[in-house]
Design an enzyme around this catalytic site. Structure first.
Site, PDB file in Angstrom:
ATOM      1  N   GLU A 157     105.404  28.289  63.074  1.00  0.00           N
ATOM      2  CA  GLU A 157     106.788  28.968  63.689  1.00  0.00           C
ATOM      3  C   GLU A 157     107.826  29.558  63.851  1.00  0.00           C
ATOM      4  O   GLU A 157     108.716  29.468  63.361  1.00  0.00           O
ATOM      5  CB  GLU A 157     106.668  28.183  65.751  1.00  0.00           C
ATOM      6  CG  GLU A 157     106.798  26.981  65.521  1.00  0.00           C
ATOM      7  CD  GLU A 157     106.613  25.973  64.603  1.00  0.00           C
ATOM      8  OE1 GLU A 157     106.969  24.672  65.246  1.00  0.00           O
ATOM      9  OE2 GLU A 157     105.650  26.338  64.341  1.00  0.00           O
ATOM     10  N   CYS A 197     101.230  19.966  64.353  1.00  0.00           N
ATOM     11  CA  CYS A 197     101.862  18.775  63.974  1.00  0.00           C
ATOM     12  C   CYS A 197     101.391  17.902  64.839  1.00  0.00           C
ATOM     13  O   CYS A 197     100.503  17.438  64.438  1.00  0.00           O
ATOM     14  CB  CYS A 197     103.160  19.470  64.175  1.00  0.00           C
ATOM     15  SG  CYS A 197     104.692  17.705  63.108  1.00  0.00           S
ATOM     16  N   HIS A 201     104.810  23.585  60.599  1.00  0.00           N
ATOM     17  CA  HIS A 201     105.416  24.224  62.000  1.00  0.00           C
ATOM     18  C   HIS A 201     105.993  25.926  61.297  1.00  0.00           C
ATOM     19  O   HIS A 201     105.991  26.233  60.610  1.00  0.00           O
ATOM     20  CB  HIS A 201     106.646  24.172  61.912  1.00  0.00           C
ATOM     21  CG  HIS A 201     106.979  22.719  63.018  1.00  0.00           C
ATOM     22  ND1 HIS A 201     106.807  22.424  63.872  1.00  0.00           N
ATOM     23  CD2 HIS A 201     106.950  21.258  62.737  1.00  0.00           C
ATOM     24  CE1 HIS A 201     107.047  21.628  64.172  1.00  0.00           C
ATOM     25  NE2 HIS A 201     106.889  20.677  62.896  1.00  0.00           N
TER      26      HIS A 201
END
Length: 513
Positions: free
Chosen positions: A173, A84, A171
């Protein structure tokens, strides 16, 4: 000292998912550390990481004073993954262009993989991902190719395989990116050459050796709360130095039903540790008598804890080291360069600066799930390993308003019913915290038998979370809620109504005070 294991360095730019990145790397058995983006190039060289991850963040790279790394980092020859804001920073610093997007991208998006490079090795076609950005990459730096796009972002991912630099605008994660762990795995093992050799067994061995070497023949003191953090920290130090460790347990009178007795029995009788148990409930009650402000309660209890602890420490004579069960999220929530202090934290900074001890914080780099695993491997009883987080001031901050013996007894009884029923339903380990809050400044009208009642409401709070940084209210079955409510109203004298708190964090916090 250089880390004994292959290390991934996570550079923190203040994004909301930053700790999650570190957690995901650890889940793949690769050691990682999070440091501020201001870390020096020399410090990075000394750390010798296998790879670097730039996190997300709230800033825009084209703003004045936007966070940025030392450009010399790009000359270290170390693989980099920008996530990001981290990707946009790479673009901005390496000669590309970032601008404001015509339309922001927040939430689920479909990513079309255009080059199966780096994190996307072995992937093709469309994958779901989680976006959270208002800027977009307009021009890629020299040497990069686009490796993924969405309807609103022509360069949603980029790759420079020669320098091993990669960026993703989404993202990986978060769980909302279903193949995110595969992408992380590809970066760690395929790009960085990690082998995944970091385990909790290794952690225990290394901590025991390090503590033993540091303590030598010194005396160690531990403030034991009975929670999983201080318990695992104490057991780890006990494994290293044995009888040189003395634990002090201060019973401030705000523990849950029969909890103090269980803690004393476990550590003194079952684990064979030197334990001094101090019954100080009257002292603490005197300090909070007439106090209703939550921050004053916390500080009064914290200050009195220090006084009691200092008195017991003085009786032991020379003590060289103090053990604290500080965890990684404790450090973040108590305030760093990128995280505002939310409330006075009971673990970090809770002891006076003039205490002449060296601190031992063996769990400082771990997340809660890792601490539980360490506890299990050390042989800590299951009920302590899986004990739900409990605030240092205990039930004192779950009684809203002034604290009395009556209000504590009511709360203890109601709280124990919740504990019993959640456990009986097989949900105890799935729930991060479940407890009762008693607002003593409020009474509600009820009908019990043939008469009207005017008694306290009990507030039930149950949340799910991975690390307490964010939390969602637990979707408990209606039948369970009904059972808890019926039992509390019928069995707890002084309560005639039960309500359920369905607020997530943010905007609320887990505790009410």
């Amino acid at each position: 000292m250089a880390k004994p294991h292959e290390t991934i360095l996570v550079l923190d730019f203040g994004g909301q998912y930053n700790q999650l990145i570190a957690r995901r790397v650890r889940e793949l058995h690769v050691y990682c550390e999070m440091h501020p983006y201001t870390i020096s190039v020399d410090a990075i060289r000394e750390m010798n990481p296998k790879g670097i991850i730039f996190t997300g963040g709230p800033a825009s790279v084209y703003e004045e004073k936007a966070p940025a790394v030392d450009p010399a980092i790009y000359d270290l020859g170390i693989p980099i993954l920008g996530i990001c804001y981290g990707m946009q920073l790479m673009v901005n610093q390496l000669g590309g262009k970032v601008g404001r997007a015509e339309s922001r991208e927040y939430g689920k998006a479909s990513l079309t993989i255009t080059a199966s490079e780096g994190p996307f090795a072995g992937m093709e076609g469309d994958v779901q991902c989680w976006m959270s950005h208002g800027d977009k990459v307009e021009v890629l730096p020299h040497g990069f190719v686009g490796s993924g796009k969405t309807d609103h972002a022509p360069f949603a991912a980029m790759a420079d395989p020669v320098r091993r630099f990669y960026g993703v605008q989404f993202h990986p994660e978060v769980r909302h990116t279903p193949q995110g762990m595969d992408m992380m795995r590809n970066f760690l093992f395929g790009v960085c050459g990690c082998t995944g050799e970091w385990t909790m067994e290794n952690f225990i061995e290394e901590q025991v050796a390090a503590i033993r070497a540091r303590v030598g023949s010194g005396k160690v003191l531990c403030a034991l709360s009975g929670g999983v953090d201080s318990s695992v920290a104490a057991l780890l130090v006990h494994r290293a130095v044995g009888e040189q460790l003395t634990c002090v347990y201060v019973d401030h009178g705000f523990m849950r039903l029969n909890e103090s007795e269980r803690i004393i029995k476990t550590f003194r009788d079952e684990l064979g540790m030197n334990l001094i148990a101090v019954e100080a409930s009257e002292r603490f009650m005197a300090k909070v008598a007439g106090v209703s402000d939550p921050e004053t309660k916390r500080k009064s209890i914290g200050n009195e804890f220090i006084r009691v602890f200092e008195e017991e420490a003085a009786k032991l004579g020379q003590v060289d080291f103090l053990v604290q069960g500080t965890l990684y999220p404790d450090v973040v929530e108590s305030g760093t360069s990128t995280a505002e202090t939310i409330k006075t934290h009971h673990n970090v900074g809770g002891l006076p600066e003039d205490m002449k001890f060296e601190l031992i914080e063996p769990l400082r780099t771990l997340f809660k799930d890792e601490v539980r695993e360490v506890g299990q491997r050390l042989g800590l009883p299951e009920d302590i390993v899986w004990r739900q987080p409990f605030p240092g001031p205990g039930l004192a901050i779950r009684v809203l308003g002034e604290i009395t013996k009556e209000s504590l007894d009511i709360l203890r009884h109601a709280d124990d019913i919740v504990f019993q029923e959640i456990k009986k339903a097989g949900l105890y380990r799935q729930i991060w915290q479940s407890f009762v809050v008693l607002p003593t400044t409020v009474r509600s009208v009820g009908v019990m038998g043939d008469g009207r009642t005017y008694e306290y409401p009990a507030i039930l709070r149950a949340v799910t979370s991975d690390d307490a940084m964010t939390a969602d209210w637990a979707r408990l079955p209606y039948e369970l809620l009904e059972k808890i409510s019926n039992r509390i109203v019928n069995e707890v004298k002084g309560v005639n109504r039960v309500v359920y708190d369905i607020t997530s964090k943010p905007p609320g916090t887990i505790e009410w005070e």
